[in-house]
Design a protein around this motif. Structure first.
Motif, PDB file in Angstrom:
ATOM      1  N   THR A 124     -14.217  21.944   7.846  1.00 21.93           N
ATOM      2  CA  THR A 124     -14.486  22.561   6.549  1.00 21.93           C
ATOM      3  C   THR A 124     -15.227  21.584   5.643  1.00 21.93           C
ATOM      4  OG1 THR A 124     -12.373  21.832   5.592  1.00 21.93           O
ATOM      5  CG2 THR A 124     -12.390  23.967   6.733  1.00 21.93           C
ATOM      6  N   CYS A 127     -17.770  23.792  -0.958  1.00 23.38           N
ATOM      7  CA  CYS A 127     -19.044  24.417  -1.327  1.00 23.38           C
ATOM      8  C   CYS A 127     -19.804  23.560  -2.327  1.00 23.38           C
ATOM      9  CB  CYS A 127     -18.790  25.808  -1.902  1.00 23.38           C
ATOM     10  SG  CYS A 127     -18.375  27.063  -0.671  1.00 23.38           S
ATOM     11  N   GLY A 181     -27.596  28.545   1.681  1.00 30.05           N
ATOM     12  CA  GLY A 181     -26.396  28.982   0.995  1.00 30.05           C
ATOM     13  C   GLY A 181     -26.567  28.990  -0.506  1.00 30.05           C
ATOM     14  N   LEU A 187     -22.545  30.093  -2.118  1.00 27.04           N
ATOM     15  CA  LEU A 187     -21.658  28.952  -2.328  1.00 27.04           C
ATOM     16  C   LEU A 187     -20.844  29.164  -3.598  1.00 27.04           C
ATOM     17  CD1 LEU A 187     -24.191  26.091  -1.486  1.00 27.04           C
ATOM     18  CD2 LEU A 187     -22.643  27.317   0.074  1.00 27.04           C
ATOM     19  N   ALA A 193     -16.022  25.923   2.574  1.00 30.09           N
ATOM     20  CA  ALA A 193     -16.713  26.678   3.621  1.00 30.09           C
ATOM     21  C   ALA A 193     -16.266  26.156   4.978  1.00 30.09           C
ATOM     22  CB  ALA A 193     -18.220  26.525   3.478  1.00 30.09           C
ATOM     23  N   ILE A 204     -22.379  28.354   8.486  1.00 35.64           N
ATOM     24  CA  ILE A 204     -21.520  28.096   7.338  1.00 35.64           C
ATOM     25  C   ILE A 204     -20.952  29.444   6.911  1.00 35.64           C
ATOM     26  CG2 ILE A 204     -21.396  27.285   4.954  1.00 35.64           C
ATOM     27  CD1 ILE A 204     -23.880  25.584   5.510  1.00 35.64           C
ATOM     28  N   SER A 205     -19.642  29.548   6.837  1.00 37.05           N
ATOM     29  CA  SER A 205     -19.014  30.790   6.407  1.00 37.05           C
ATOM     30  C   SER A 205     -18.258  30.565   5.110  1.00 37.05           C
ATOM     31  CB  SER A 205     -18.043  31.314   7.486  1.00 37.05           C
ATOM     32  OG  SER A 205     -18.746  31.695   8.654  1.00 37.05           O
ATOM     33  N   THR A 206     -18.531  31.416   4.129  1.00 38.61           N
ATOM     34  CA  THR A 206     -17.862  31.348   2.845  1.00 38.61           C
ATOM     35  C   THR A 206     -17.309  32.726   2.506  1.00 38.61           C
ATOM     36  OG1 THR A 206     -19.701  31.991   1.390  1.00 38.61           O
ATOM     37  CG2 THR A 206     -19.665  29.696   2.158  1.00 38.61           C
ATOM     38  N   HIS A 210     -22.339  34.487   5.233  1.00 37.60           N
ATOM     39  CA  HIS A 210     -22.571  33.487   6.275  1.00 37.60           C
ATOM     40  C   HIS A 210     -23.998  32.974   6.189  1.00 37.60           C
ATOM     41  CE1 HIS A 210     -18.847  34.986   8.152  1.00 37.60           C
ATOM     42  NE2 HIS A 210     -19.359  36.193   7.949  1.00 37.60           N
TER      43      HIS A 210
END
Length: 219
Positions: A124, A127, A181, A187, A193, A204-206, A210
């Motif tokens: 992780t 952001c 992002g 973000l 993330a 990157i997943s938030t 993505h």
């Protein structure tokens, strides 16, 4: 439901869809969006960064938002961002029915989408750190270019900044993914993330979506 329509779950989802499209077009005026729908989920892919000329070693960075629908849909089409915004502007204020543009476009990036499975969690990252990296990279590109920079010089600056790996981030994440992002508004301050990898792809997943980066091919 008509095959030419998509019925979103609520008005808020339509607003999110409009925001994504507007942000994507701000960075890629002639760009497109690939819509892939199965069941009651619609996936919208846009390009945030990528090669501007043949052979340019800039990573391809895509944004992905998934959205809930009221009805089952089977769709896979690539359409112009301008056409999407035009249709959204014509929709009544509280409508959730989006008429899909009938004219498709060709986008080189849209031919090869990231894999749906097989991702490895790398860790992780805040952001805030990704946003800081994006802002720093934007400033660095601007500083490195003279007032009237030609295409080769612009390309060199883009490669140098967005093609390198981010420091202090799990995995091998191209700096261009932080830019993607940030430019797409994915973000969210105060959140973390997750970072994933799959071959040449990074993700990157938030909570907002993505960001998917594919490293430039090396000879």
């Amino acid at each position: 439901m008509s095959t030419g329509e998509i019925r979103f779950i609520d008005v808020e989802t339509v607003r999110d869809f409009r925001t994504l499209t507007a942000r994507a077009r701000a960075g890629d005026d002639d760009g497109g969006m690939r819509l892939v729908g199965a069941g009651r989920v619609l996936a919208a892919y846009v390009r945030a960064l990528g090669p501007s000329m043949l052979g340019e070693a800039v990573p391809t960075v895509l944004g992905l938002r998934t959205m809930a629908l009221q009805d089952d849909v089977a769709i896979d089409v690539t359409i112009a961002l301008g056409s999407v915004l035009d249709r959204l502007a014509r929709m009544p204020a509280e409508s959730v029915v989006f008429p899909v543009p009938s004219v498709s476009v060709t986008q080189n990036w849209a031919g090869v989408l990231p894999p749906r499975s097989g991702w490895t969690l790398e860790g992780t990252v805040p952001c805030a750190l990704l946003e800081e990296s994006a802002r720093s990279g934007i400033a660095e590109v601007a500083r490195s270019l003279p007032e009237r920079a030609g295409a080769p010089m612009i390309s060199s600056a883009r490669i140098a900044v967005w093609g390198r790996e981010l420091d202090g981030v799990p995995g091998r994440l191209p700096a261009g993914t932080a830019f993607g992002g940030f430019s797409l508004g994915f973000l969210e301050a105060g959140t973390d993330a997750t970072i994933h990898s799959n071959g040449r792809w990074s993700r990157i997943s938030t909570v907002r979506g993505h960001i998917l980066g594919r490293a430039a091919a090396t000879l």
